[in-house]
Scaffold this active site. Sequence first.
Site, mmCIF file in Angstrom:
data_model
loop_
_atom_site.group_PDB
_atom_site.id
_atom_site.type_symbol
_atom_site.label_atom_id
_atom_site.label_comp_id
_atom_site.label_asym_id
_atom_site.label_seq_id
_atom_site.Cartn_x
_atom_site.Cartn_y
_atom_site.Cartn_z
ATOM 1 N N ASP A 156 -0.200 5.207 0.856
ATOM 2 C CA ASP A 156 -0.442 6.165 1.938
ATOM 3 C C ASP A 156 -0.614 5.433 3.266
ATOM 4 O OD1 ASP A 156 -0.818 8.882 0.502
ATOM 5 O OD2 ASP A 156 -1.984 7.470 -0.677
ATOM 6 N N LYS A 159 -8.278 -4.782 -3.509
ATOM 7 C CA LYS A 159 -6.858 -5.027 -3.774
ATOM 8 C C LYS A 159 -6.560 -6.521 -3.893
ATOM 9 C CE LYS A 159 -5.250 -0.751 -1.610
ATOM 10 N NZ LYS A 159 -4.296 -0.147 -0.662
ATOM 11 N N ASP A 196 0.860 -1.177 0.000
ATOM 12 C CA ASP A 196 0.000 0.000 0.000
ATOM 13 C C ASP A 196 0.904 1.236 0.000
ATOM 14 O OD1 ASP A 196 -2.319 1.692 0.520
ATOM 15 O OD2 ASP A 196 -1.546 1.811 2.571
#
Length: 248
Positions: A12, A175, A10
Amino acid sequence: MSKYKLLALDMDGTVLNRDHEISRENCEWIHRAIDSGIVVMFATGREVQSIEQYVKQLGLESPLVSVNGSEVWTSPGSLLVRHILTDEWVEELHRIARNTDCRYWAYTVNQVFTTRDWPDRIDRPSGDPWLKFGIHCDDLNLLPELRGRLEAMGHFEVTNSSPRNLEINPSGINKASGLREVCRLLDIRMEEVAACGDSLNDLEMIRSAGLGIAMGNAQEAVKQAADAVTGTNDEDGVAQAIRMILGE
């Protein structure tokens, strides 16, 4: 040699620190992972345009999962698959968001629209498809009710990238679904994937990966689902995770 062949990161709250930068330590260990034979890739809620500078910084040529799985790329600039929100769904989401005290935004393939510059026409005369809708609300008591309402509609995948927002993709698109596409492309099993993240939009990939790693700053549900917890994004938690994966 690590038993993991793919590392999905990931961005952020994970590989990026609070200044939205990749630290020198994280850069170093990402390259060590690559040198050891592991494919390192981003799996992010961001639109692909805002990923480019970080891909270039790291020199990555690996696949990408962007917009929470709505787009999967075989390599930067080479699209593999795209999943869209219909105009009717976006109109529905816009109507719901407009009737709250929340701010909202949405990604199309080429643009980002917000509460302040929402287009006059949902059907986008340019034919630019919608990819994701987001709602930000400072009233945390409102979000669970809103999430339940959206999930009850049956055609949305509802997650978040912070405790103060909701992110909406087509049902079944997240995801993890994006990583499965990448695994088919690379002939890798999900058991051979390590994934690292901090928010609910990382939850399914952390549950589905062979090794799911939560950041030290992750939401509690993510930590509970993870196989391991590393340092925070301001403590080079990704570098710590890679050291663990490499056994160093």
